[in-house]
Design a protein around this motif. Sequence first.
Motif, PDB file in Angstrom:
ATOM      1  N   LYS A  88       0.479  -1.388   0.223  1.00 56.85           N
ATOM      2  CA  LYS A  88       0.065   0.100  -0.115  1.00 56.85           C
ATOM      3  C   LYS A  88       1.021   1.238   0.452  1.00 56.85           C
ATOM      4  N   GLU A  89       1.745   1.129   0.655  1.00 60.21           N
ATOM      5  CA  GLU A  89       3.095   2.253   0.712  1.00 60.21           C
ATOM      6  C   GLU A  89       3.584   2.635  -0.546  1.00 60.21           C
ATOM      7  N   GLY A  90       3.012   3.966  -0.686  1.00 60.12           N
ATOM      8  CA  GLY A  90       4.129   3.747  -2.506  1.00 60.12           C
ATOM      9  C   GLY A  90       3.181   4.277  -3.690  1.00 60.12           C
ATOM     10  N   TYR A  91       2.009   2.913  -2.933  1.00 58.07           N
ATOM     11  CA  TYR A  91       1.138   3.148  -4.973  1.00 58.07           C
ATOM     12  C   TYR A  91       0.872   4.090  -5.252  1.00 58.07           C
ATOM     13  N   GLU A  92       0.306   5.695  -5.062  1.00 61.27           N
ATOM     14  CA  GLU A  92      -0.336   6.051  -5.447  1.00 61.27           C
ATOM     15  C   GLU A  92       0.894   6.963  -5.984  1.00 61.27           C
ATOM     16  N   GLU A  93       1.979   6.904  -5.134  1.00 61.10           N
ATOM     17  CA  GLU A  93       3.546   8.011  -5.973  1.00 61.10           C
ATOM     18  C   GLU A  93       3.497   6.796  -7.302  1.00 61.10           C
ATOM     19  N   ARG A  94       3.966   5.873  -7.531  1.00 56.88           N
ATOM     20  CA  ARG A  94       4.530   4.918  -8.137  1.00 56.88           C
ATOM     21  C   ARG A  94       3.054   5.073  -9.356  1.00 56.88           C
ATOM     22  N   GLN A  95       1.848   4.437  -9.309  1.00 62.69           N
ATOM     23  CA  GLN A  95       0.708   4.542 -10.282  1.00 62.69           C
ATOM     24  C   GLN A  95       1.193   6.939 -11.042  1.00 62.69           C
ATOM     25  N   ALA A  96       0.677   7.526  -9.915  1.00 58.53           N
ATOM     26  CA  ALA A  96       1.620   8.482 -10.838  1.00 58.53           C
ATOM     27  C   ALA A  96       2.453   8.893 -11.310  1.00 58.53           C
ATOM     28  N   LYS A  97       4.050   8.172 -11.459  1.00 58.46           N
ATOM     29  CA  LYS A  97       4.944   8.052 -12.214  1.00 58.46           C
ATOM     30  C   LYS A  97       4.971   7.247 -12.929  1.00 58.46           C
ATOM     31  N   GLY A  98       3.764   6.274 -13.254  1.00 54.99           N
ATOM     32  CA  GLY A  98       3.185   5.684 -14.214  1.00 54.99           C
ATOM     33  C   GLY A  98       4.970   4.541 -13.540  1.00 54.99           C
ATOM     34  N   GLU A  99       5.258   4.119 -12.519  1.00 58.16           N
ATOM     35  CA  GLU A  99       6.227   3.122 -11.984  1.00 58.16           C
ATOM     36  C   GLU A  99       5.808   2.008 -12.314  1.00 58.16           C
ATOM     37  N   ALA A 100       5.958   0.918 -11.678  1.00 60.52           N
ATOM     38  CA  ALA A 100       5.496  -0.771 -11.454  1.00 60.52           C
ATOM     39  C   ALA A 100       5.240  -0.573 -10.660  1.00 60.52           C
ATOM     40  N   GLN A 101       4.741  -2.007  -9.688  1.00 61.12           N
ATOM     41  CA  GLN A 101       4.102  -1.648  -8.510  1.00 61.12           C
ATOM     42  C   GLN A 101       5.366  -2.595  -7.741  1.00 61.12           C
ATOM     43  N   LYS A 102       4.832  -2.292  -6.517  1.00 57.40           N
ATOM     44  CA  LYS A 102       6.056  -3.318  -5.719  1.00 57.40           C
ATOM     45  C   LYS A 102       4.975  -4.199  -5.255  1.00 57.40           C
ATOM     46  N   GLN A 103       5.153  -5.951  -5.764  1.00 56.53           N
ATOM     47  CA  GLN A 103       3.914  -6.703  -5.532  1.00 56.53           C
ATOM     48  C   GLN A 103       4.500  -7.597  -4.870  1.00 56.53           C
TER      49      GLN A 103
END
Length: 319
Positions: free
Chosen positions: A230-245
């Motif tokens: 959950k931590e960093g999900y929004e930031e990664r989406q905003a930057k178009g980065e892959a999510q930590k899974q």
Amino acid sequence: MRSKTIIKTDFQFPGQKSVYKGKVRDVYTLEDNRLLMIASDRLSAFDVVMPKGIPFKGQILNQIATKMMEKTADIVPNWLEATPDPNVAIGTNCEPFKVEMVIRGYLSGHAAREYKAGKRELCGVEMPEGMKENDKFPEPIITPATKAEMGDHDEDISREDIIAKNIVSKEDYLQLEDYTRKLFQRGSAIADQQNLILVDTKYEFGKTSEGNIVLIDEIHTPDSSRYFYKEGYEERQAKGEAQKQLSKEFVRQWLIGEGFQGLEGQEVPLMSDEYIETVSERYIELYENITGETFKKADISNIDARIEQNVLDYLESHK
């Protein structure tokens, strides 16, 4: 040297009637209308079973599934009776429904690949325009799949086709959908407490001899589910980065990088012992993050003998 993984089983338990070997689990049918399910260390990706096992994987899947069954028993009854060994579950023999109830809260995995290919409908369910990979759907969508035999690919199917082809009756199917949504809601809440996002998952159901619908197989494990941190999900989406899974998607991505997607003519790439060790460590990380508990490694010096003894002791005391 004995193997530190359990890849195949060949037990003869008292009252044993038959054995079914799935991609990951071996299911022994016993007398007294009971099933004994052994979670092996086999790893399946793209519906292909990898040649080498992953240490502790079966124990991890079995123990997460057990904990999640206990945490959802108030929503839907389940098949589970006991776990006499870290890799073993025993419960009620049911007639499985021939569909897997897949539910997706986010545009990830298979749904994202279909979306990228230009499709805006999955299993008869519309996906909104303008979504990016790993965006959240306005509402979770249910995208069922027909159950495949080992070696075959599960296939997407719509609610309408399931009912029209009488794979599941309309009354039962609507009940399965209701249970699926409620289980996903509960699973999402459990994940949220662990600072995780339950992205998508699948549930399997069966009917008891009395005609009751029960939850079977596994639930909310990293093999049947995809989790994001959950931590960093929004930031990664905003930057178009892959999510930590937290899922076995990391294995799928490694296989894709090695040129393998389970397609005809493709050879499974060799997994080195070093890589397998990292996969085992990732599964332990998954366990600890999903459950919030420290993983206790079972004795793997002779897994077959351990399983056999634990099962025989249990069956003897529950005649």
